[in-house]
Design an enzyme around this catalytic site. Structure first.
Site, PDB file in Angstrom:
ATOM      1  N   SER A 170      36.191  47.412  43.011  1.00 32.12           N
ATOM      2  CA  SER A 170      37.147  47.828  42.408  1.00 32.12           C
ATOM      3  C   SER A 170      35.935  49.188  40.873  1.00 32.12           C
ATOM      4  O   SER A 170      36.323  50.422  40.761  1.00 32.12           O
ATOM      5  CB  SER A 170      37.718  47.516  40.999  1.00 32.12           C
ATOM      6  OG  SER A 170      38.745  46.227  41.621  1.00 32.12           O
ATOM      7  N   LEU A 210      48.457  43.936  54.169  1.00 31.41           N
ATOM      8  CA  LEU A 210      47.406  43.735  53.103  1.00 31.41           C
ATOM      9  C   LEU A 210      46.449  43.674  52.911  1.00 31.41           C
ATOM     10  O   LEU A 210      45.449  43.990  51.983  1.00 31.41           O
ATOM     11  CB  LEU A 210      47.902  42.566  51.986  1.00 31.41           C
ATOM     12  CG  LEU A 210      49.637  43.011  51.400  1.00 31.41           C
ATOM     13  CD1 LEU A 210      50.328  41.787  50.352  1.00 31.41           C
ATOM     14  CD2 LEU A 210      50.420  44.476  51.357  1.00 31.41           C
ATOM     15  N   GLY A 261      49.300  34.372  46.345  1.00 32.59           N
ATOM     16  CA  GLY A 261      49.534  35.438  44.491  1.00 32.59           C
ATOM     17  C   GLY A 261      50.587  37.069  44.769  1.00 32.59           C
ATOM     18  O   GLY A 261      51.307  37.497  44.899  1.00 32.59           O
ATOM     19  N   ALA A 262      49.954  37.545  46.605  1.00 33.71           N
ATOM     20  CA  ALA A 262      49.477  39.067  47.160  1.00 33.71           C
ATOM     21  C   ALA A 262      51.297  38.664  47.216  1.00 33.71           C
ATOM     22  O   ALA A 262      51.834  39.829  47.197  1.00 33.71           O
ATOM     23  CB  ALA A 262      48.662  39.120  47.645  1.00 33.71           C
ATOM     24  N   LYS A 318      43.478  34.417  38.786  1.00 37.17           N
ATOM     25  CA  LYS A 318      44.728  35.431  38.467  1.00 37.17           C
ATOM     26  C   LYS A 318      45.720  34.113  37.481  1.00 37.17           C
ATOM     27  O   LYS A 318      46.317  34.235  37.341  1.00 37.17           O
ATOM     28  CB  LYS A 318      45.141  35.371  39.775  1.00 37.17           C
ATOM     29  CG  LYS A 318      44.429  37.070  40.484  1.00 37.17           C
ATOM     30  CD  LYS A 318      44.790  37.462  41.367  1.00 37.17           C
ATOM     31  CE  LYS A 318      44.464  38.958  42.040  1.00 37.17           C
ATOM     32  NZ  LYS A 318      45.579  39.086  42.212  1.00 37.17           N
ATOM     33  N   GLY A 378      53.347  34.550  54.273  1.00 39.87           N
ATOM     34  CA  GLY A 378      52.117  34.991  52.805  1.00 39.87           C
ATOM     35  C   GLY A 378      53.512  34.294  51.789  1.00 39.87           C
ATOM     36  O   GLY A 378      54.586  34.376  52.012  1.00 39.87           O
ATOM     37  N   ALA A 379      52.988  33.015  50.997  1.00 41.36           N
ATOM     38  CA  ALA A 379      53.587  32.914  49.860  1.00 41.36           C
ATOM     39  C   ALA A 379      52.859  32.006  48.200  1.00 41.36           C
ATOM     40  O   ALA A 379      52.828  32.292  47.598  1.00 41.36           O
ATOM     41  CB  ALA A 379      54.507  31.595  49.265  1.00 41.36           C
ATOM     42  N   THR A 432      40.367  38.871  39.032  1.00 37.87           N
ATOM     43  CA  THR A 432      40.821  38.536  40.795  1.00 37.87           C
ATOM     44  C   THR A 432      40.071  37.377  40.939  1.00 37.87           C
ATOM     45  O   THR A 432      40.144  36.047  39.938  1.00 37.87           O
ATOM     46  CB  THR A 432      39.895  39.486  41.327  1.00 37.87           C
ATOM     47  OG1 THR A 432      40.259  38.921  42.638  1.00 37.87           O
ATOM     48  CG2 THR A 432      38.701  39.300  40.585  1.00 37.87           C
ATOM     49  N   ASP A 440      50.018  44.319  41.265  1.00 34.24           N
ATOM     50  CA  ASP A 440      49.728  43.837  42.527  1.00 34.24           C
ATOM     51  C   ASP A 440      51.307  45.139  43.245  1.00 34.24           C
ATOM     52  O   ASP A 440      51.327  45.438  43.833  1.00 34.24           O
ATOM     53  CB  ASP A 440      49.672  43.076  43.170  1.00 34.24           C
ATOM     54  CG  ASP A 440      48.230  43.093  42.738  1.00 34.24           C
ATOM     55  OD1 ASP A 440      47.192  43.178  42.733  1.00 34.24           O
ATOM     56  OD2 ASP A 440      47.881  41.726  43.072  1.00 34.24           O
TER      57      ASP A 440
HETATM   58  P1  NAP Z   1      46.015  33.502  48.070  1.00 37.44           P
HETATM   59  O1  NAP Z   1      46.784  33.037  46.838  1.00 37.44           O
HETATM   60  O2  NAP Z   1      45.309  32.256  48.494  1.00 37.44           O
HETATM   61  O3  NAP Z   1      47.322  33.349  49.190  1.00 37.44           O
HETATM   62  C1  NAP Z   1      46.825  33.336  50.344  1.00 37.44           C
HETATM   63  C2  NAP Z   1      47.625  32.542  51.529  1.00 37.44           C
HETATM   64  O4  NAP Z   1      47.587  33.006  53.093  1.00 37.44           O
HETATM   65  C3  NAP Z   1      48.911  31.076  51.075  1.00 37.44           C
HETATM   66  O5  NAP Z   1      50.626  31.866  51.560  1.00 37.44           O
HETATM   67  C4  NAP Z   1      48.424  30.386  52.714  1.00 37.44           C
HETATM   68  O6  NAP Z   1      49.381  29.585  52.724  1.00 37.44           O
HETATM   69  C5  NAP Z   1      48.038  31.272  53.029  1.00 37.44           C
HETATM   70  N1  NAP Z   1      47.018  30.676  54.378  1.00 37.44           N
HETATM   71  C6  NAP Z   1      45.329  31.407  54.009  1.00 37.44           C
HETATM   72  N2  NAP Z   1      44.858  30.868  54.914  1.00 37.44           N
HETATM   73  C7  NAP Z   1      46.269  30.589  56.057  1.00 37.44           C
HETATM   74  C8  NAP Z   1      45.326  30.233  57.621  1.00 37.44           C
HETATM   75  N3  NAP Z   1      44.293  29.812  58.229  1.00 37.44           N
HETATM   76  N4  NAP Z   1      46.541  30.236  57.952  1.00 37.44           N
HETATM   77  C9  NAP Z   1      47.548  30.235  57.600  1.00 37.44           C
HETATM   78  N5  NAP Z   1      48.033  30.068  56.252  1.00 37.44           N
HETATM   79  C10 NAP Z   1      46.970  30.903  55.879  1.00 37.44           C
HETATM   80  O7  NAP Z   1      45.322  34.561  48.368  1.00 37.44           O
HETATM   81  P2  NAP Z   1      45.920  36.289  48.209  1.00 37.44           P
HETATM   82  O8  NAP Z   1      45.259  36.920  46.687  1.00 37.44           O
HETATM   83  O9  NAP Z   1      47.823  36.184  47.821  1.00 37.44           O
HETATM   84  O10 NAP Z   1      45.744  37.000  49.215  1.00 37.44           O
HETATM   85  C11 NAP Z   1      46.385  37.660  50.455  1.00 37.44           C
HETATM   86  C12 NAP Z   1      45.873  39.018  51.594  1.00 37.44           C
HETATM   87  O11 NAP Z   1      46.744  39.913  50.316  1.00 37.44           O
HETATM   88  C13 NAP Z   1      44.100  38.337  50.999  1.00 37.44           C
HETATM   89  O12 NAP Z   1      43.626  39.191  52.554  1.00 37.44           O
HETATM   90  C14 NAP Z   1      43.614  40.017  50.400  1.00 37.44           C
HETATM   91  O13 NAP Z   1      42.584  40.282  50.984  1.00 37.44           O
HETATM   92  C15 NAP Z   1      45.208  40.720  50.249  1.00 37.44           C
HETATM   93  N6  NAP Z   1      45.761  41.499  49.059  1.00 37.44           N
HETATM   94  C16 NAP Z   1      45.448  42.725  48.857  1.00 37.44           C
HETATM   95  C17 NAP Z   1      45.625  43.343  47.989  1.00 37.44           C
HETATM   96  C18 NAP Z   1      45.567  45.074  48.359  1.00 37.44           C
HETATM   97  O14 NAP Z   1      45.608  45.301  47.204  1.00 37.44           O
HETATM   98  N7  NAP Z   1      45.337  45.212  49.206  1.00 37.44           N
HETATM   99  C19 NAP Z   1      45.845  42.981  47.185  1.00 37.44           C
HETATM  100  C20 NAP Z   1      45.693  41.252  46.721  1.00 37.44           C
HETATM  101  C21 NAP Z   1      45.376  40.534  47.683  1.00 37.44           C
HETATM  102  P3  NAP Z   1      49.446  27.910  52.290  1.00 37.44           P
HETATM  103  O15 NAP Z   1      50.469  28.287  51.414  1.00 37.44           O
HETATM  104  O16 NAP Z   1      49.727  26.846  52.929  1.00 37.44           O
HETATM  105  O17 NAP Z   1      47.889  27.941  51.483  1.00 37.44           O
END
Ligand code: NAP
Length: 295
Positions: free
Chosen positions: A22, A229, A135-136, A71, A132-133, A67, A107
């Protein structure tokens, strides 16, 4: 930037923030706009979050990105939340108001912009499968439901989180929902009924680039549109396989740029140079020093 008595400060709070893209993206925009503004990373440990939020307001900071890991935890320290941040339960942008900070979440809108402008896809009436469930995933799910997706299926390792998200979605929007376990057989079946597949799992991210979401590449076939993502590397192996199979694909960078551009528009009130931000983000992501991370 030449710092003067007039310089406006915006920034990012997270823990850690060292690898964020950022600062490069926003400072490139300020340079192009010839604005006397600067974007600064602020590492804030979780136990100092309340103090930091109040302090940034008292210091006259114009806007803040939020971040990992703040969040969700930041909500009690804000004057109010936008409807999107309220729905998703997470905040990625703070905007000043007379009473204090207003928490927004750009987002979901960033994903929608990227989907329309980068992939040329209209989400209205489409059937989504989201992996996934977290934040994103929540931000994307609410955003597509809000603009008229016909169906949102959510698959997650912890199934009850997928179920909770589906309940929240269907109580708010008239889309069909389905919660699924994160299992290959289930997902191979579910993908055949989807128009747009979105990976919101941190799998395949640098440095563990060999990992893949549990949807085998051989079931990714046109006319399925595949979005990942993850933005480091670009593309992930999984997304590259979908492209090789002939699917229309989108990596995480356009969403990253769009959520940042939306924040910058709110802070400055001017039309921001999205292409300049995108080039800066691309350079920062591909830079040798960059090792992943949020925002
Ligand atoms: P988060 O809130 O920590 O959520 C993580 C998710 O991944 C949960 O659903 C979790 O499942 C699952 N997970 C984590 N490790 C896993 C594994 N080894 N096997 C299976 N499921 C797994 O993270 P987030 O903020 O949503 O971010 C998720 C991804 O999106 C990241 O890669 C981030 O870089 C990307 N992102 C990109 C943008 C963009 O602008 N492009 C914006 C935000 C995020 P459980 O519920 O079972 O723990």
């Amino acid at each position: 930037v030449k710092i003067t008595g007039e310089t406006a400060v915006v920034g990012l709070i997270g823990w850690p923030v060292g690898h964020s893209v950022s600062p490069a993206m926003h400072n490139a925009a300020f340079a192009r706009l010839e604005l006397n503004w600067v974007y600064v990373p602020f590492p804030v440990p979780p136990e100092r979050l309340g103090q930091a939020v109040a302090g940034l307001f008292a210091l006259g900071v114009r806007g803040v990105n939020v971040t990992i890991p703040h969040k969700e935890a930041i909500r009690p320290f804000l004057a109010r939340l936008s409807p999107e941040a309220e729905e998703v339960g997470a905040v990625n942008t703070l905007v000043r108001d007379t009473a204090g900070w207003v928490g927004h979440n750009t987002d979901g809108e960033g994903f929608l912009r990227a989907l329309k402008e980068e992939a040329g896809v209209d989400p209205a009436g489409a059937s989504f499968l989201i992996l996934g469930a977290g934040g994103a995933a929540k931000a994307v799910a609410f955003a597509v439901a809000r603009v008229g997706a016909a169906k949102v299926a959510v698959a997650n390792r912890t199934v009850f989180r997928a179920e909770a998200l589906c309940r929240a979605l269907s109580s708010r929007w008239p889309c069909r929902v389905e919660a699924l376990p994160l299992e290959e057989a289930e997902l191979s079946r579910a993908v055949s009924g989807a128009d747009i597949l979105v990976n919101a799992l941190p799998l395949g991210m640098h440095p563990r680039v060999e990992e893949m979401p549990p949807v085998p590449p051989e079931v990714l076939k046109p006319p399925l549109v595949v979005c990942d993502l993850v933005y480091n590397p670009r593309p992930t192996r999984w997304l590259a396989a979908a492209t090789a199979n002939g699917c229309r694909t989108m990596d995480g960078l356009p969403m990253l740029v769009a959520q940042g551009a939306l924040a910058l528009e709110m802070w400055t009130g001017v039309k921001v140079p999205v292409e300049v931000m995108r080039r800066a983000a691309e350079e920062a992501v591909s830079g040798a020093a960059y090792a992943g991370g949020g925002g």
